[in-house]
Design an enzyme around this catalytic site. Structure first.
Site, PDB file in Angstrom:
ATOM      1  N   GLU A 150       0.867  -1.179   0.000  1.00  0.00           N
ATOM      2  CA  GLU A 150       0.000   0.000   0.000  1.00  0.00           C
ATOM      3  C   GLU A 150       0.898   1.221   0.000  1.00  0.00           C
ATOM      4  O   GLU A 150       1.904   1.266   0.724  1.00  0.00           O
ATOM      5  CB  GLU A 150      -0.895   0.019   1.242  1.00  0.00           C
ATOM      6  N   GLU A 155      -1.489  11.416   4.192  1.00  0.00           N
ATOM      7  CA  GLU A 155      -2.450  11.242   5.267  1.00  0.00           C
ATOM      8  C   GLU A 155      -2.243  12.371   6.258  1.00  0.00           C
ATOM      9  O   GLU A 155      -1.145  12.934   6.370  1.00  0.00           O
ATOM     10  CB  GLU A 155      -2.278   9.897   5.969  1.00  0.00           C
TER      11      GLU A 155
END
Length: 633
Positions: free
Chosen positions: A152, A157
């Protein structure tokens, strides 16, 4: 920075469906056309590019979306208008969920996209609300293995309570719960990333992924950064985009309903088949320090360089060393080579000059910190090695408990009435450390609310963390602690009453440490005028003055200030006399930000002088749109 400025050096040629290696970049230059993009210029989401994901994750086999998230994703929370996508999180009950938000992906769509290698970027304005968890990330579309063995890539974020921190991460390793991850982060001070749109990107080539914000390279990961290089499986798959804003969850944390609704705004998403030039170097620096900036990820041959800095230092090489004083600004570099010309820029914030505000504990007098608990061996002893860094007579000798992964020294203090300046970098913790056995160690200072925090309820009640690293040197060293994390948004800046010190956290280190002169430093009141970042013309006054013998000269007084209202000295102002005169003029502002122009000729009779400003040049960015008296207005 505008698209055509940023891309002039890029060679956008598809090579095996992916990113061109650095070796190939020097020989390949074509027009900067994106491989894939969505500019969100319509009035609704382009569902040929994006799949709208719905619900609480259970229909996808991952209830809570695998992270204990609290929202149900709904199509109505995704809107496109005014050239941007807006994802809105709301306090809204849908079945068992108390919140709604939006999530989309490009997998398996007619005009969507899946890629192995390239540059992947989006311009995003982050939310601010406590408990928000926005993300721009990538997953493999058809993995042969489950998560995270197939990998991933998190391009961006953040959390609403820590919106001054952006981070990028890769996930890999064995199946949950033995999964692993590694991450990099970039902090913004004194403001926050959520204050405006920023471009978040990764450049992914074989065995290397790099993370950027705007033109700043801030993290690089390779197989050598993994616990086992064999876990690097990213090249095995094609990856698609996901954009979402989670509510709560394992990273989002406790939600403050009073701050809802919240929005995550996306101006564009773009893919290029390889990267662009960028800058490495610190974007937050101490006052009166020296920093070096370097152009990286550069394509083309025969490069020439032109640098500019607020300190007036320049360079014709691919690096520039800046001697910062007490004011920041923008460092820029123009690069010209076989690929054309491009400009990269970095806004640099200079931290204020700090002096001692509060002595928390010097182990000689009654300071502002009352030590209440510790886990190791705690003794106040004579200074073992008095030197130029620390010559005080007494210090704390602390033998860390090897039985504790997180050996804690805790104390209460009444002096942190507002932790906001510590978050913004306008205050800082300092501490002297001496190690009889020199080594490189991490030390954390954590701020807590003792009425909420308990030993087993982390992160509740933990306001923030600050970090410093020792060097493997003999003698005392004075450490400055910088912001590491803003933890629990429910613990406000005014809730802090406890300071926790963790030496070599997450280890069973049992070494001896000497600590002294724990203090909070604050802004020097003599140097703490806010640092301006832009200049404006605040006033233009025109008149006529006698030149003798019945004739008059035209006169104009121009005042230039920065965005804090302080005068800008040394700015070059150019302008035009009009009315009964037609003359150009230029001059330099004085210490009051003022420059006075007088016409070179004198006229008789009833005459009128007018004056307008063509431009202002200084170390600050000139903001013509908010200036008065401009010739174009």
């Amino acid at each position: 920075m505008l698209m055509n400025q940023k891309r002039a050096m890029q060679a956008l040629v598809m090579v095996s469906g992916g990113l061109v290696s650095h070796a190939a970049m020097a020989a390949v230059c074509q027009n900067p056309t994106p491989v894939w993009q969505d500019e969100f210029n319509g009035t609704e989401l382009d569902t040929s590019k994006w799949e709208v994901m719905l619900g609480d994750g259970c229909s996808y086999g991952i209830c809570g979306w695998g992270n204990n998230e609290l929202q149900s994703y709904q199509a109505e929370n995704l809107t496109v208008a005014d050239g941007k996508l807006t994802i809105t999180a709301k306090k809204q009950r849908v079945k068992g969920s108390q919140y709604t938000s939006g999530r989309i992906r490009t997998a398996n769509m007619p005009n969507g996209g899946e890629w192995t290698h390239g540059r992947f970027e989006a311009s995003i304005k982050l939310p601010t609300g406590t408990g928000m968890w926005p993300a721009f990330w990538m997953l493999p579309t058809d993995p042969a293995e489950g998560w995270p063995m197939s990998g991933e890539i998190d391009i961006l974020e953040a959390t609403g309570q820590a919106d001054m921190i952006a981070f990028g991460t890769i996930h890999y390793g064995n199946a949950y719960p033995d999964n692993e991850w590694t991450s990099g982060r970039i902090i913004k001070q004194p403001d926050r990333w959520s204050d405006g749109f920023h471009e978040y990107a990764v450049e992914w080539e074989p065995n290397e992924i790099r993370w950027y914000v705007d033109d700043i390279l801030y993290s690089v990961k390779t197989p050598d950064d993994l616990s086992d290089p064999a876990f690097w499986t990213f090249e095995n798959y094609s990856y698609h985009f996901l954009l979402n804003m989670a509510v709560g969850g394992s990273i989002g944390g406790v939600v403050d309903d009073s701050q809802l609704p919240q929005t995550m705004e996306v101006d564009y998403v773009r893919v290029y088949d390889f990267g662009q030039p960028s800058l490495s170097g610190p974007h937050i620096v101490d006052a009166n320090s020296q920093s070096t900036y370097q152009i990286v990820d550069e394509a083309g041959t025969g490069s020439s360089y032109s640098w500019n800095s607020p300190t007036q230092q320049t360079s014709s090489t691919n690096s520039l060393t800046v001697d910062w004083a007490e004011q920041g600004g923008t460092v820029t570099a123009d690069i010209t080579n076989s690929c054309g010309t491009s400009t990269v820029a970095m806004d640099v914030h200079v931290l204020p000059v700090l002096t001692t505000d509060h002595v928390l504990d010097d182990f000689e007098t009654d300071g502002d910190l009352t030590i209440t608990s510790w886990e190791g061996q705690y003794n106040e002893v004579p200074n073992p090695v008095s030197d130029t860094v620390n010559s005080s007579p007494t210090a704390l000798e602390y033998v860390r408990s090897s039985a504790s992964l997180y050996d804690v020294i805790a104390g209460t203090t009444p002096v942190i009435t507002d932790a906001g300046p510590l978050i913004a970098g306008n205050e800082a913790f300092y501490m002297d450390v001496y190690m009889p056995v020199p080594s490189e160690q991490e030390i954390l200072i954590q701020l807590e609310d003792s009425s909420q925090a308990t030993p087993d309820n982390y992160p509740t009640g933990r306001h923030s963390k600050f970090i410093a690293h020792t060097e493997a040197v003999s003698g005392w060293q004075r450490l400055k602690f910088i912001l590491e994390d803003r933890v629990d948004g429910g613990t406000t800046d005014t809730d802090v009453d406890t300071v926790v010190i963790l030496i070599a956290p997450n280890s069973n280190n049992g070494d001896t440490y000497y600590l002294d002169n724990m203090a909070i430093y604050g802004a020097d009141s003599g140097t703490q005028e806010p640092a301006g970042t832009s200049a404006v013309v605040s006033d233009v006054v025109t008149t006529t003055v006698s030149a003798g013998k019945g004739v008059k000269s035209g006169q104009a007084t121009v005042t230039v200030v920065d965005n804090t209202g302080s005068p800008v000295e040394g700015a070059t102002v150019t302008g035009q006399f009009t009315g009964d005169w037609n003359e150009s003029a230029n001059g330099v502002t004085d210490a009051n930000g003022v420059v006075v122009f007088t016409t070179s000729t004198a006229l008789s009779g009833k005459v009128t002088a007018n004056f307008c400003v063509d431009g202002v040049q200084s170390s600050l960015t000139f903001d013509a749109a908010n200036s008065t008296g401009m010739c174009t207005q």
